[in-house]
Scaffold this active site. Structure first.
Site, short mmCIF file in Angstrom:
data_model
loop_
_atom_site.label_atom_id
_atom_site.label_comp_id
_atom_site.label_asym_id
_atom_site.label_seq_id
_atom_site.Cartn_x
_atom_site.Cartn_y
_atom_site.Cartn_z
CB CYS A 277 -0.88 0.03 1.24
SG CYS A 277 -1.67 -1.50 1.56
N1 SAJ Z 1 7.24 2.15 8.45
C1 SAJ Z 1 8.39 2.86 8.78
N2 SAJ Z 1 8.30 3.84 9.72
C2 SAJ Z 1 7.11 4.16 10.33
C3 SAJ Z 1 5.95 3.43 9.97
C4 SAJ Z 1 6.02 2.44 9.03
O1 SAJ Z 1 9.47 2.59 8.25
O2 SAJ Z 1 7.09 5.06 11.17
C5 SAJ Z 1 7.30 1.12 7.41
C6 SAJ Z 1 6.80 -0.22 7.87
O3 SAJ Z 1 7.86 -0.96 8.46
C7 SAJ Z 1 6.33 -0.87 6.57
C8 SAJ Z 1 5.81 0.32 5.78
O4 SAJ Z 1 6.42 1.49 6.37
O5 SAJ Z 1 7.42 -1.45 5.90
C9 SAJ Z 1 4.28 0.44 5.82
O6 SAJ Z 1 3.92 0.40 7.15
P1 SAJ Z 1 2.40 0.66 7.66
O7 SAJ Z 1 2.48 0.75 9.15
O8 SAJ Z 1 1.78 1.79 6.94
O9 SAJ Z 1 1.67 -0.70 7.35
P2 SAJ Z 1 0.72 -1.27 6.19
O10 SAJ Z 1 1.19 -0.85 4.85
O11 SAJ Z 1 0.58 -2.72 6.48
O12 SAJ Z 1 -0.73 -0.71 6.48
C10 SAJ Z 1 -1.08 0.55 6.12
C11 SAJ Z 1 -2.05 0.94 7.23
N3 SAJ Z 1 -1.24 1.25 8.42
C12 SAJ Z 1 -1.37 2.26 9.28
O13 SAJ Z 1 -2.06 3.23 9.04
C13 SAJ Z 1 -0.65 2.15 10.57
C14 SAJ Z 1 -2.93 1.94 6.69
O14 SAJ Z 1 -2.11 3.04 6.32
C15 SAJ Z 1 -3.73 1.38 5.54
O15 SAJ Z 1 -4.98 0.94 6.03
C16 SAJ Z 1 -3.06 0.20 4.87
O16 SAJ Z 1 -1.69 0.49 4.84
C17 SAJ Z 1 -3.66 0.02 3.49
O17 SAJ Z 1 -4.02 -1.12 3.21
O18 SAJ Z 1 -3.79 1.03 2.79
#
Ligand code: SAJ
Length: 423
Positions: free
Chosen positions: A260
């Site tokens: 995503c």
């Molecule tokens: N990450 C970082 N630093 C951060 C947060 C995340 O490096 O501070 C990395 C994570 O390790 C990962 C990537 O970014 O590799 C994405 O992380 P994520 O926490 O956004 O997780 P996703 O992609 O599984 O889920 C996200 C959802 N997460 C949150 O909002 C916390 C949300 O944005 C959406 O519902 C989902 O994508 C989607 O399906 O769109």
């Protein structure tokens, strides 16, 4: 009423379960026979779904799955929850959405509600889905209802799930919005927020994920600079978090994984070109996030060199392959990029991931090795690439000789024996 869910993945399956629990009869549609068979045997394959709930609704005859899309003619409402990836040219690939719309069009009937949930660029519902559905002569907003409602599933999140997360809904007409919102209100506990068009709903989802992408890039850029300045950025963020308003913490990492956050902003970039607009901020953020695997390997090389070892020929142990903690999904995982770069420099790569038994990469299979003291002692350097909760961080601290921690996974550990650095 009979409800259809097209796409039984990490979005569709939880949604189908909630609709069946709300009392609807649900038919799940998927092109993968394996998934259909597992559903019909009441076997769960999505972490966020409760096994017993799935077997219960299947046993009660409330939910069944099929690959035969002609059964769509039976449903009164259908949600499209299929992937919207980028193709090999980094362009939006809406082929799954289009194929689903074509299947639905074969069974479309008066009074039917169609809701697209897949994350996509503003305009997809109106410009792609609507024409396909109207091919048979029925008119959206007149003969059937059409809306967009973005999925908001955070895989692995133990607090927020499909049932309690607020939902945004935007229909082609006010009536479409109200009909779609009414169905979600019957099924979900979270607030259902109505907006004036599918485009607003499509854009708000892209905003959510682009907001994360950009802010993660900011954290990454800051940590790269802080490393050069000899400042611990993780400590900087903890200090910034004391601001009770107007600040939200994001953390550096080995790169941006998942299907995503790294992808959705480029749906907007692509669409913006149609309007002769260049989304510079998104593209610069992408450059920074894509640089992080290289930064990890540079730091790894420096730490090894400090111990008189070249990266070439060194044994590098990666702890964690999944794109984020406590899940088994490795799509777009930065760990895969790091493995490729390490191999390019001649390193020997060992992996461990409690959720992933093996990884097939460029013709080579890496098996997850048992995480023992011996393994940690044997490795020339241990990288923490995914901070799974189940790791024994004290064992890592006691046994690993050199540790490069890309997730601040060791923050709870009292003392660390070896040479330790954070990203
Ligand atoms: N990450 C970082 N630093 C951060 C947060 C995340 O490096 O501070 C990395 C994570 O390790 C990962 C990537 O970014 O590799 C994405 O992380 P994520 O926490 O956004 O997780 P996703 O992609 O599984 O889920 C996200 C959802 N997460 C949150 O909002 C916390 C949300 O944005 C959406 O519902 C989902 O994508 C989607 O399906 O769109």
């Amino acid at each position: 009423a009979v409800i259809g869910v097209v796409g039984l993945g990490y979005v569709g399956l939880p949604l189908a379960v909630e609709k069946a629990k709300a009392g609807y009869r649900v038919i799940g549609f998927d092109i993968q026979q394996k998934r259909v068979d597992m559903v019909n045997q009441g076997i769960n394959y999505v972490g966020d779904v409760v096994d017993e709930e799935l077997s219960q609704i299947v046993g009660d005859g409330k939910f069944r799955a099929t690959t035969d899309y002609s059964e769509i003619a039976e449903v009164d409402a259908v949600a499209i929850c299929v992937p919207t990836p980028l193709d090999i040219y980094q362009q939006p690939d809406t082929s799954y959405v289009e194929a689903s719309a074509r299947e639905i069009a074969t069974g479309l009937h008066e009074g039917m509600l169609v809701v697209l949930e897949s994350t996509t660029y503003p305009g997809t519902t109106e410009e792609v889905v609507r024409p396909i559905l109207e091919e048979g002569g029925l008119k959206a907003g007149v003969d059937f209802y059409l809306a967009f409602s973005p999925e908001r599933v955070d895989p692995g999140n133990k607090v927020y799930n499909t049932k309690n997360t607020p939902k945004v809904v935007g229909g082609i007409t006010p009536t479409c919005t109200q009909v779609a919102a009414a169905l979600y209100r019957n099924v979900l506990d979270g607030e259902v927020f109505e907006v004036s068009s599918p485009a607003v709903a499509e854009m708000e989802k892209i905003l959510e994920n682009t907001f994360r992408n950009i802010n993660i890039a900011l954290a990454n850029e800051m940590t790269v600079l802080c490393n050069k300045m000899g400042i611990d950025y993780w400590e900087v963020v903890e200090a910034a978090k004391t601001k009770p308003y107007g600040f939200m913490p994001f953390y550096p990492g080995p790169g941006l994984g998942g299907h995503c956050i790294p992808i959705d902003p480029y749906y907007l970039t692509w669409k913006a070109r149609e309007y002769k607009y260049h989304t510079r901020l998104i593209e610069v953020a992408g450059e920074i996030n894509h640089y992080m695997p290289d930064f990890v390997v540079e730091r790894t090389m420096k730490m090894l060199n400090r111990h008189g070892k070249p990266l070439n020929g060194s044994k590098v142990l990666l702890l964690g392959i999944a794109y984020k903690r406590d899940i088994d999904d490795m799509r777009e995982s930065p760990a895969l990029d790091i493995i490729r770069l390490l191999k390019k420099h001649g390193a020997e790569v060992w992996i461990n991931d409690p959720h992933i038994p093996s990884v097939r990469l460029d013709g080579h299979t890496y098996h997850s090795r048992e995480l023992t003291g011996e393994l940690l002692e044997e490795a020339d350097i241990t990288l923490i690439t995914t901070d799974h909760s189940s790791y024994d961080y004290q064992l890592i601290a006691d046994k690993a000789r050199v540790i490069f921690d890309t997730r601040n996974g060791m923050k709870e550990v009292a003392s660390i024996r070896g040479d330790y650095e954070k990203i």
